[in-house]
Design a protein around this motif. Structure first.
Motif, short mmCIF file in Angstrom:
data_model
loop_
_atom_site.label_atom_id
_atom_site.label_comp_id
_atom_site.label_asym_id
_atom_site.label_seq_id
_atom_site.Cartn_x
_atom_site.Cartn_y
_atom_site.Cartn_z
N MET A 245 0.87 -1.16 0.13
CA MET A 245 0.01 0.01 0.02
C MET A 245 0.86 1.22 0.05
N LEU A 246 2.06 0.95 0.28
CA LEU A 246 3.01 2.35 0.73
C LEU A 246 3.36 2.76 -0.74
N CYS B 73 -3.42 4.98 7.26
CA CYS B 73 -2.95 5.82 7.91
C CYS B 73 -1.93 5.05 8.81
N GLN B 74 -2.25 3.98 9.44
CA GLN B 74 -1.36 3.27 10.29
C GLN B 74 -0.16 2.66 9.70
N ILE C 63 -3.90 13.43 15.57
CA ILE C 63 -4.88 13.96 14.65
C ILE C 63 -4.85 13.04 13.53
N ALA C 64 -3.91 12.44 12.86
CA ALA C 64 -4.04 11.61 11.50
C ALA C 64 -4.88 10.42 11.94
N THR D 56 3.49 3.81 10.69
CA THR D 56 4.63 2.68 11.24
C THR D 56 5.87 2.98 10.39
N PHE D 57 5.44 3.41 9.09
CA PHE D 57 6.71 3.21 8.04
C PHE D 57 7.38 4.77 8.51
N ILE D 58 6.73 5.79 8.97
CA ILE D 58 7.58 6.94 9.50
C ILE D 58 8.51 6.61 10.57
N LYS D 59 7.83 5.82 11.31
CA LYS D 59 8.73 5.46 12.56
C LYS D 59 10.01 4.54 11.84
#
Length: 525
Positions: free
Chosen positions: A1-2, A24-25, A47-48, A29-32
């Motif tokens: 999906m990313l 969103c989740q 907020i997201a 997770t991938f931002i982390k």
């Protein structure tokens, strides 16, 4: 999906293949997992998730707000966001919480977009590498792709420290990296002299600078009022058209926006370029242009000719003076705009209390970095009474000549211009910091700032991969308010190139050389 484009993600949401919350989740997770890229200053997790949950309900009820509903987006941290810290990557605004949203942010929220966070940049958007931020530099995700690492390994150039990476470009480097790495589908940047197109080219994504006045600047913390434009960064041209349709139009809060009603763009699936005339400016064969960029530029011109388009060499004779003209005008407006940061109403305030004047001086010395202070001093010099006519007024006259160059070319029957976006692929961090900010920006903005001074729309599209395994981009410059034509041609070019990013998300997920830098982005995690 990313790895999905905006259109693909919107389709998956509409078909129920994934929910807004699930998407969103995944992004959070991938931002982390990719925090070492330092693309985000603030991650708006709560907020997201709240916005995604609201989008879930709309989809359950069969009432999505449009193609942006439930789509993860990121916004450069020089756009005001209500109740969310907006820092401009500067100590001067660290801790500043705006009481309102920028118009583009408000429009994104009105379309149901999900805000993943605020992205990193050069302090107050003054730079071309996204390395001059109090939160640390932004790293280009292509630095950690398997292809790039293997090529470096074979050439025995792999460093063992935290400097083994290439720049993301600037000043909207965080926004470009956020899209390139797959942590969001769309990111908003700003473009004053190329700050959206430059990082988009170096990170292998699409970067659109609309015509001046087409998209509201309200809430964009100003750098150069007469040139600032909100920029759009996406994975493909179609996505840029969708976002532009959501953002463009008159805003009563920005008197520079056009009064005419904006009609959302719809790009055709099959594009015919045989009736087009493409101009190639001879002055854009600039010193330092890499052989790889020159090669892909020439091949693209040939490709248009084979498709039936007329490709002709054109002249923009005042181009050699443009970067100097831009520097004078840019610093003059910077000096004026930065005067508001005095420590009285918002932002950093020095504890010095000897006098009001000493507090002003100490606040600005502590709050601004060397780059910002240097531009303020330069601008104030150009605006001195004895220098005003010599520098500022003369630069305005040269700006008019530069704009007239474009008008004459377009009036001759040329529909748009084909140029490089940057001199080459992304520069290594160690090489980039060998030169001062002014010199670096003059080199990196050489092909892009003319469009800002003329107020014209421009877009950069991925054009291939360099020998080092890094993205190359080319730029199209169109006529004012002709975004439909510009984006249509850009889409045709994109389709011909069939750019397939070699940067796989698993390369970042399994990256064993992810640097542990000392300055990390603030986050709600």
């Amino acid at each position: 999906m990313l790895g999905l484009s905006l259109r693909e993600a919107a389709s998956a949401l509409r078909l129920g293949q994934v929910t807004p919350t699930e998407l969103c989740q995944k992004c959070l997770t991938f931002i982390k997992e990719t925090s070492f890229l330092n693309a985000y200053i603030t991650v708006t997790e709560d907020i997201a998730l709240k916005q995604a949950a609201e989008a879930d309900q709309r989809f359950i009820q069969g009432k999505p707000l449009g193609e942006l509903d439930g789509i993860p987006v990121a916004v450069k941290d020089n756009f005001s966001t209500k109740n969310i810290e907006t820092t401009c990557a500067s100590k001067m605004l660290q801790g500043y919480i705006p009481p309102y949203n920028a118009t583009v942010v408000e429009k994104l929220f009105g379309q149901g977009a999900v805000l993943m966070g605020k992205t990193n940049l050069d302090e107050f958007a003054m730079g071309s590498g996204s390395i001059d931020s109090i939160f640390g530099p932004v790293r280009n995700p292509w630095s950690f792709s398997k292809t790039y690492r293997e090529k470096k390994s074979r050439s025995h150039q792999v460093a063992k420290d935290d400097s083994d990476w290439v720049i993301a470009g600037g000043s909207s480097g965080g926004s470009a990296v956020a899209v390139s790495a797959g942590t969001c589908c769309v990111a908003i940047g700003s473009d004053t002299g190329g700050s959206t197109r430059n990082p988009a080219s170096l990170c292998g994504v699409v970067g659109l600078k609309p015509t001046y006045g087409l998209v509201s600047r309200h809430g964009l913390i100003p750098l150069v009022n007469s040139m600032d434009v909100p920029g759009i960064l996406t994975r493909c041209v179609d996505d840029a058209a969708i976002v532009l349709g959501a953002l463009a139009g008159h805003d009563p809060l920005d008197s520079t926006t056009i009064q005419d009603t904006f009609q959302p763009l719809k790009l055709p699936e099959n594009v015919d370029v045989s009736n087009l005339c493409i101009g190639v400016p001879k002055e854009y064969h600039a010193p330092g242009l890499s052989t790889e960029i020159l090669s892909v530029w020439s091949k693209t011109a040939d490709m248009f000719e084979k498709a039936g388009a007329k490709v002709t060499e054109v002249s923009l004779p005042h181009t050699p003076y443009s970067i100097v003209c831009y520097h004078v005008l840019c610093t003059a407006e910077v000096a004026s705009n930065m005067a508001r940061f005095d420590g009285l109403e918002y932002g950093h305030r020095s504890p010095t209390d000897d006098s009001t004047e000493s507090m002003y001086a100490a606040t600005r010395r502590e709050g601004f970095n060397e780059v910002v202070r240097g531009r303020i001093l330069s601008g104030n010099y150009f605006l001195l009474k004895q220098n005003y006519e010599k520098y500022f007024v003369k630069a305005q006259k040269v700006r008019r000549l530069i704009a007239n160059d474009f008008l004459q070319v377009f009036n001759s029957g040329v529909h748009m211009l084909l140029t490089p976006t940057t001199l080459g692929d992304a520069t290594s961090y160690l090489e980039f910091i060998q030169e001062d900010n002014r010199t670096r920006s003059a080199k990196e903005d050489v092909f892009t700032q003319c469009a800002n001074m003329a107020g014209l729309p421009a877009i950069t599209v991925p054009a291939g991969i360099s020998e080092r395994g890094l993205p190359l981009g080319l730029q199209f410059i169109g006529q004012a308010f002709c975004e439909q034509q510009l984006l249509t041609v850009a889409k045709w070019f994109e389709k011909q190139m069939d750019f397939s990013p070699l940067l796989l998300h698993k390369d970042l997920e399994n990256c064993s050389i992810a640097p542990q830098h000392s300055q990390t982005a603030s986050s709600s995690f």
